[in-house]
Design a protein around this motif. Structure first.
Motif, PDB file in Angstrom:
ATOM      1  N   LEU A 100      -9.663  -3.316   2.550  1.00  8.61           N
ATOM      2  CA  LEU A 100      -9.159  -5.531   2.936  1.00  8.61           C
ATOM      3  C   LEU A 100     -10.053  -6.322   1.992  1.00  8.61           C
ATOM      4  CD1 LEU A 100      -9.830  -4.395   7.069  1.00  8.61           C
ATOM      5  CD2 LEU A 100      -7.341  -4.215   5.648  1.00  8.61           C
ATOM      6  N   PRO A 101      -9.414  -7.976   1.514  1.00  9.85           N
ATOM      7  CA  PRO A 101     -10.037  -8.585   1.232  1.00  9.85           C
ATOM      8  C   PRO A 101     -10.691  -9.573   1.970  1.00  9.85           C
ATOM      9  CG  PRO A 101      -7.541  -9.107   1.510  1.00  9.85           C
ATOM     10  CD  PRO A 101      -8.157  -7.783   1.647  1.00  9.85           C
ATOM     11  N   SER A 102     -10.901  -9.147   3.372  1.00  9.54           N
ATOM     12  CA  SER A 102     -11.562  -9.707   4.209  1.00  9.54           C
ATOM     13  C   SER A 102     -11.617  -9.141   5.818  1.00  9.54           C
ATOM     14  CB  SER A 102     -10.809 -11.712   4.964  1.00  9.54           C
ATOM     15  OG  SER A 102     -11.407 -11.233   6.272  1.00  9.54           O
ATOM     16  N   TRP A 103     -12.267  -8.703   6.311  1.00 12.99           N
ATOM     17  CA  TRP A 103     -12.397  -8.109   7.960  1.00 12.99           C
ATOM     18  C   TRP A 103     -11.773  -8.581   8.695  1.00 12.99           C
ATOM     19  CZ3 TRP A 103     -13.350  -2.657   8.303  1.00 12.99           C
ATOM     20  CH2 TRP A 103     -13.535  -2.383   9.515  1.00 12.99           C
ATOM     21  N   ASP A 104     -12.085  -9.785   8.709  1.00 14.01           N
ATOM     22  CA  ASP A 104     -11.320 -11.050   9.502  1.00 14.01           C
ATOM     23  C   ASP A 104      -9.165 -10.889   9.685  1.00 14.01           C
ATOM     24  OD1 ASP A 104     -13.411 -12.494  10.480  1.00 14.01           O
ATOM     25  OD2 ASP A 104     -12.845 -13.812   9.072  1.00 14.01           O
ATOM     26  N   MET A 105      -9.066  -9.858   9.055  1.00 18.11           N
ATOM     27  CA  MET A 105      -7.671  -9.213   8.884  1.00 18.11           C
ATOM     28  C   MET A 105      -7.537  -7.897   9.335  1.00 18.11           C
ATOM     29  SD  MET A 105      -6.043  -7.908   5.260  1.00 18.11           S
ATOM     30  CE  MET A 105      -5.070  -9.504   4.538  1.00 18.11           C
ATOM     31  N   VAL A 106      -8.791  -7.393  10.255  1.00 17.19           N
ATOM     32  CA  VAL A 106      -8.189  -6.386  11.146  1.00 17.19           C
ATOM     33  C   VAL A 106      -8.635  -6.917  11.709  1.00 17.19           C
ATOM     34  CG1 VAL A 106      -7.950  -4.221   9.045  1.00 17.19           C
ATOM     35  CG2 VAL A 106     -10.466  -5.317  10.585  1.00 17.19           C
ATOM     36  N   TYR A 107      -8.906  -8.371  12.584  1.00 21.35           N
ATOM     37  CA  TYR A 107      -9.154  -8.811  14.240  1.00 21.35           C
ATOM     38  C   TYR A 107      -8.186  -8.239  14.974  1.00 21.35           C
ATOM     39  CZ  TYR A 107     -10.528 -11.444  18.221  1.00 21.35           C
ATOM     40  OH  TYR A 107     -11.507 -12.245  19.163  1.00 21.35           O
ATOM     41  N   GLY A 108      -7.989  -7.961  16.707  1.00 19.33           N
ATOM     42  CA  GLY A 108      -7.094  -7.844  16.954  1.00 19.33           C
ATOM     43  C   GLY A 108      -6.436  -6.913  17.166  1.00 19.33           C
ATOM     44  N   PHE A 109      -6.609  -5.291  15.949  1.00 17.71           N
ATOM     45  CA  PHE A 109      -6.167  -4.079  15.484  1.00 17.71           C
ATOM     46  C   PHE A 109      -7.368  -2.958  16.419  1.00 17.71           C
ATOM     47  CE2 PHE A 109      -4.173  -6.986  12.711  1.00 17.71           C
ATOM     48  CZ  PHE A 109      -2.494  -6.546  12.673  1.00 17.71           C
ATOM     49  N   SER A 110      -6.474  -2.151  16.421  1.00 20.95           N
ATOM     50  CA  SER A 110      -7.397  -0.494  16.522  1.00 20.95           C
ATOM     51  C   SER A 110      -7.238   0.329  16.333  1.00 20.95           C
ATOM     52  CB  SER A 110      -7.798  -0.926  18.323  1.00 20.95           C
ATOM     53  OG  SER A 110      -6.908  -0.350  18.946  1.00 20.95           O
ATOM     54  N   ALA A 111      -7.914   1.508  16.510  1.00 21.13           N
ATOM     55  CA  ALA A 111      -7.153   2.927  15.979  1.00 21.13           C
ATOM     56  C   ALA A 111      -5.878   3.425  16.838  1.00 21.13           C
ATOM     57  CB  ALA A 111      -8.654   3.643  15.903  1.00 21.13           C
ATOM     58  N   GLY A 112      -4.887   3.423  16.242  1.00 20.58           N
ATOM     59  CA  GLY A 112      -3.476   4.056  17.008  1.00 20.58           C
ATOM     60  C   GLY A 112      -2.465   3.470  16.784  1.00 20.58           C
ATOM     61  N   ASP A 113      -2.649   1.562  16.641  1.00 20.64           N
ATOM     62  CA  ASP A 113      -1.770   0.892  16.141  1.00 20.64           C
ATOM     63  C   ASP A 113      -0.697   1.203  15.757  1.00 20.64           C
ATOM     64  OD1 ASP A 113      -3.069  -0.895  18.445  1.00 20.64           O
ATOM     65  OD2 ASP A 113      -3.997  -1.986  16.816  1.00 20.64           O
ATOM     66  N   GLN A 114       0.219   1.418  15.514  1.00 18.17           N
ATOM     67  CA  GLN A 114       0.992   0.974  14.197  1.00 18.17           C
ATOM     68  C   GLN A 114       1.338  -0.083  13.614  1.00 18.17           C
ATOM     69  OE1 GLN A 114       4.825   2.687  16.174  1.00 18.17           O
ATOM     70  NE2 GLN A 114       4.144   4.691  16.455  1.00 18.17           N
ATOM     71  N   VAL A 115       1.529   0.154  12.552  1.00 20.70           N
ATOM     72  CA  VAL A 115       0.991  -1.169  11.275  1.00 20.70           C
ATOM     73  C   VAL A 115       2.083  -0.654  10.260  1.00 20.70           C
ATOM     74  CG1 VAL A 115      -1.051  -1.929  12.106  1.00 20.70           C
ATOM     75  CG2 VAL A 115      -0.627  -0.597  10.562  1.00 20.70           C
ATOM     76  N   VAL A 116       3.149  -2.587   9.953  1.00 22.67           N
ATOM     77  CA  VAL A 116       3.655  -2.483   8.699  1.00 22.67           C
ATOM     78  C   VAL A 116       1.978  -3.700   7.740  1.00 22.67           C
ATOM     79  CG1 VAL A 116       5.287  -3.380   7.267  1.00 22.67           C
ATOM     80  CG2 VAL A 116       5.514  -2.380   9.820  1.00 22.67           C
ATOM     81  N   VAL A 117       2.006  -2.452   6.550  1.00 21.50           N
ATOM     82  CA  VAL A 117       1.324  -2.938   5.736  1.00 21.50           C
ATOM     83  C   VAL A 117       1.868  -3.518   4.276  1.00 21.50           C
ATOM     84  CG1 VAL A 117      -0.888  -2.460   4.343  1.00 21.50           C
ATOM     85  CG2 VAL A 117      -0.793  -1.001   6.372  1.00 21.50           C
ATOM     86  N   THR A 118       1.326  -4.449   3.749  1.00 23.60           N
ATOM     87  CA  THR A 118       1.856  -5.107   2.799  1.00 23.60           C
ATOM     88  C   THR A 118       0.326  -4.594   1.796  1.00 23.60           C
ATOM     89  OG1 THR A 118       3.720  -6.706   4.199  1.00 23.60           O
ATOM     90  CG2 THR A 118       3.201  -7.336   1.606  1.00 23.60           C
ATOM     91  N   TRP A 119       0.952  -4.344   0.746  1.00 23.10           N
ATOM     92  CA  TRP A 119       0.094  -3.662  -0.347  1.00 23.10           C
ATOM     93  C   TRP A 119       0.065  -4.410  -2.032  1.00 23.10           C
ATOM     94  CZ3 TRP A 119      -0.050   0.412  -3.131  1.00 23.10           C
ATOM     95  CH2 TRP A 119       1.011   0.987  -2.974  1.00 23.10           C
ATOM     96  N   ALA A 120      -0.908  -4.024  -2.340  1.00 21.09           N
ATOM     97  CA  ALA A 120      -0.324  -4.089  -3.927  1.00 21.09           C
ATOM     98  C   ALA A 120      -1.517  -3.611  -4.788  1.00 21.09           C
ATOM     99  CB  ALA A 120      -0.314  -5.687  -5.089  1.00 21.09           C
ATOM    100  N   SER A 121      -1.322  -2.693  -5.582  1.00 19.28           N
ATOM    101  CA  SER A 121      -2.612  -1.855  -6.317  1.00 19.28           C
ATOM    102  C   SER A 121      -3.055  -2.165  -7.375  1.00 19.28           C
ATOM    103  CB  SER A 121      -1.913  -0.812  -7.016  1.00 19.28           C
ATOM    104  OG  SER A 121      -2.655  -0.003  -7.356  1.00 19.28           O
ATOM    105  N   ASP A 122      -4.251  -2.560  -7.494  1.00 18.61           N
ATOM    106  CA  ASP A 122      -5.031  -2.998  -8.871  1.00 18.61           C
ATOM    107  C   ASP A 122      -5.820  -1.680  -9.588  1.00 18.61           C
ATOM    108  OD1 ASP A 122      -7.321  -1.803  -7.744  1.00 18.61           O
ATOM    109  OD2 ASP A 122      -8.379  -4.061  -7.632  1.00 18.61           O
ATOM    110  N   GLY A 123      -5.422  -0.938  -9.755  1.00 16.35           N
ATOM    111  CA  GLY A 123      -5.092  -0.017 -10.464  1.00 16.35           C
ATOM    112  C   GLY A 123      -6.289   1.454  -9.346  1.00 16.35           C
ATOM    113  N   ALA A 124      -7.457   1.173  -8.958  1.00 16.64           N
ATOM    114  CA  ALA A 124      -7.729   1.895  -8.190  1.00 16.64           C
ATOM    115  C   ALA A 124      -8.167   2.195  -6.422  1.00 16.64           C
ATOM    116  CB  ALA A 124      -9.460   2.284  -8.858  1.00 16.64           C
ATOM    117  N   ASN A 125      -7.795   0.571  -6.008  1.00 17.17           N
ATOM    118  CA  ASN A 125      -7.389   0.254  -4.930  1.00 17.17           C
ATOM    119  C   ASN A 125      -6.026  -0.413  -5.132  1.00 17.17           C
ATOM    120  OD1 ASN A 125     -10.354   1.644  -4.514  1.00 17.17           O
ATOM    121  ND2 ASN A 125     -10.505  -1.085  -5.820  1.00 17.17           N
ATOM    122  N   SER A 126      -5.936   0.155  -3.008  1.00 19.26           N
ATOM    123  CA  SER A 126      -4.989  -0.481  -2.923  1.00 19.26           C
ATOM    124  C   SER A 126      -5.170  -1.643  -1.576  1.00 19.26           C
ATOM    125  CB  SER A 126      -3.803   0.751  -1.616  1.00 19.26           C
ATOM    126  OG  SER A 126      -3.431   1.492  -2.767  1.00 19.26           O
TER     127      SER A 126
END
Length: 120
Positions: free
Chosen positions: A78-104
């Motif tokens: 996550l580029p910022s922890w604020d991005m997951v505010y309001g989310f919890s374990a067990g939530d169904q999500v759609v993640v948009t992401w890009a790879s920088d080689g080692a990380n998604s």
């Protein structure tokens, strides 16, 4: 002067910067604007094409490492922890992401609304 592409020098006397007026005439200006618009559109489409989306359920948050783990085992940074505010374990999500080689790296995280069908 009747050759194509030349201008009558008397028509340019109205403008103090004749070299600028010769360079940025109507057709040249339109070509420059069209080229700029095309380049901008291409860069937007190219950056969008590199992003991927994945759906799933959040399994675990790691605040120290600023990552989330999906139920599939896929780890996202996550580029910022604020991005997951309001989310919890067990939530169904759609993640948009890009790879920088080692990380998604997550660029967008959207919670999938739970349907109430079948409940009375």
């Amino acid at each position: 002067m009747s050759s194509k592409g030349t201008r009558d020098p008397t028509s340019l006397r109205r403008f103090p910067f004749t070299k600028v007026n010769l360079i940025f005439t109507g057709v040249t200006t339109m070509r420059a604007l069209t080229t700029l618009l095309s380049a901008s559109l291409f860069s937007i489409l190219a950056s969008t094409a590199m992003a991927e989306t994945t759906g799933g359920t959040i399994n675990h948050f790691d605040r120290g490492a600023q990552t989330i783990t999906m139920n599939s085992g896929k780890l996202f940074s996550l580029p910022s922890w604020d991005m997951v505010y309001g989310f919890s374990a067990g939530d169904q999500v759609v993640v948009t992401w890009a790879s920088d080689g080692a990380n998604s790296i997550v660029s967008k995280l959207v919670k999938v609304p739970q349907s109430n069908s079948g409940r009375s």
